[in-house]
Design an enzyme around this catalytic site. Structure first.
Site, PDB file in Angstrom:
ATOM      1  N   GLY A   9      43.137  35.222  44.862  1.00 56.47           N
ATOM      2  CA  GLY A   9      42.151  35.916  45.689  1.00 56.47           C
ATOM      3  C   GLY A   9      42.838  36.873  46.639  1.00 56.47           C
ATOM      4  N   ILE A  36      40.693  38.389  40.351  1.00 57.89           N
ATOM      5  CA  ILE A  36      39.908  38.633  39.128  1.00 57.89           C
ATOM      6  C   ILE A  36      39.805  40.137  38.845  1.00 57.89           C
ATOM      7  CG2 ILE A  36      37.604  38.718  40.172  1.00 57.89           C
ATOM      8  CD1 ILE A  36      36.981  36.530  37.805  1.00 57.89           C
ATOM      9  N   ARG A  37      40.184  40.944  39.849  1.00 60.50           N
ATOM     10  CA  ARG A  37      40.163  42.411  39.695  1.00 60.50           C
ATOM     11  C   ARG A  37      41.342  42.975  40.479  1.00 60.50           C
ATOM     12  NH1 ARG A  37      38.645  43.786  44.844  1.00 60.50           N
ATOM     13  NH2 ARG A  37      37.550  42.106  45.909  1.00 60.50           N
ATOM     14  N   TYR A 143      27.888  27.617  51.096  1.00 62.24           N
ATOM     15  CA  TYR A 143      29.288  27.849  51.455  1.00 62.24           C
ATOM     16  C   TYR A 143      29.816  26.698  52.309  1.00 62.24           C
ATOM     17  CZ  TYR A 143      33.343  30.324  53.472  1.00 62.24           C
ATOM     18  OH  TYR A 143      34.602  30.699  53.880  1.00 62.24           O
TER      19      TYR A 143
END
Length: 313
Positions: A9, A36-37, A143
């Protein structure tokens, strides 16, 4: 032996700055960023990067083995406001990524783990002022539920399997380098951008909603500090309360108006108000101070100055 660190992350609000701080401390090639990107230009140019889905155990295990990783910072998560829109996706990401990393620790494939918790672990029945380290939690958001569950699992893996996992409950974070990622305290970053661009901001919280906040430099310093502390100094293995400052949107607006007198603030509370109302207004972080020497450096005035100076330039 030089250690190798993996940040999962790395492209998020905290991950970006944490990656750069760790690279400046341990050397670019010793800190592997993953997400993830792809991330910002400065992040991508500063050292090794891997595309990684944090919920894919096999892919994670492969990267850990390939780079001989000894420490993992798990920063991937779906934050409060976004998680309310996608509850199951948030639960799966927030919990499965944690289990993947804890299990690598249990299997002795990594030595040390950092996992961030949040003030979202607290709920409407928590004492609101100077919230103590140990208290009623009862979070009311997806969350918060995932973070409270995560704290219990971290403590469990430490007690049962001696996994060296360390955690702090971040308050709302303020940074000029990266934009926030869908949290309830995002107004405290957006406000500075709008103050400079339009001299006006419409806040999604009520003017008198006090919340615990922290300038990003303090948050990064705390993260490095807890990870560098001797294992015996870390007496809380769920997650430490962490505090710097508490203020309301009205107080923040006033601190901006002292430098930008024409700045105007309006208030149009949305669904995030209910989330903010369930959280503490201030935090007692005595345990972090006593156990590993934590002390914040930024107050609201210093934060406002830092934000406006850097965003203007």
């Amino acid at each position: 032996m030089q250690k190798y660190i993996l940040i999962i992350g790395a492209c998020g609000q905290i991950g970006t700055e944490l990656t750069l701080a760790l690279r400046s401390k341990y050397g670019n090639d010793h800190v592997i960023a993953s997400d993830i990107r792809e991330g910002s230009e400065s992040l991508m140019a500063s050292g090794p990067f891997e595309i990684l889905d944090a919920t894919d155990y096999d892919a994670l295990e492969e990267i850990v083995a390939y780079y001989e990783i000894s420490e993992v910072y798990l920063m991937a998560a779906m934050l409060s406001a976004t998680a309310e829109k996608f509850p199951m996706r948030a639960w799966n990401l927030n919990m499965n990524s944690l289990f993947n990393v804890l299990n690598l620790g249990k299997e002795k494939k990594i030595d040390k783990i950092f996992w961030p918790s949040s003030i979202a672990v607290f709920g409407p029945n928590t004492p609101k002022t100077d919230t103590p380290q140990n208290t009623i939690m009862e979070p009311s958001t997806v969350y918060g539920i995932s973070k409270q569950s995560g704290e219990r699992w971290c403590e469990y893996y430490f007690n049962k399997f001696n996994v060296d996992v360390r955690s702090i409950r971040y308050p709302g974070l303020i940074s000029w380098k990266t934009m926030p990622g869908g949290g309830t305290t995002d107004y405290a970053v957006e406000i500075y951008h709008k103050a400079l661009a339009k001299s006006a901001y419409t806040c999604f919280l009520k003017e008198d909603t006090a919340l615990p906040m922290m300038f990003m430099d303090d948050a990064i310093r705390a993260t490095l500090q807890i990870m560098e502390s001797a294992p015996e100094a870390i007496k809380v293995r769920s997650s430490y309360n962490l505090s710097a400052m508490s203020f309301t949107p009205a107080q923040m607006a006033k601190s901006i108006q002292e430098q930008l007198p024409d700045f105007k603030m309006k208030y149009e509370p949305d669904f995030r108000q209910a989330i903010a109302d369930s959280w503490p207004s201030s935090i007692d972080d005595t345990n972090a101070q006593q156990d590993w020497g934590w002390n914040a450096e930024f107050d609201l005035e210093k934060t406002t100055n830092e934000m406006l100076v850097n965003l203007s330039s």
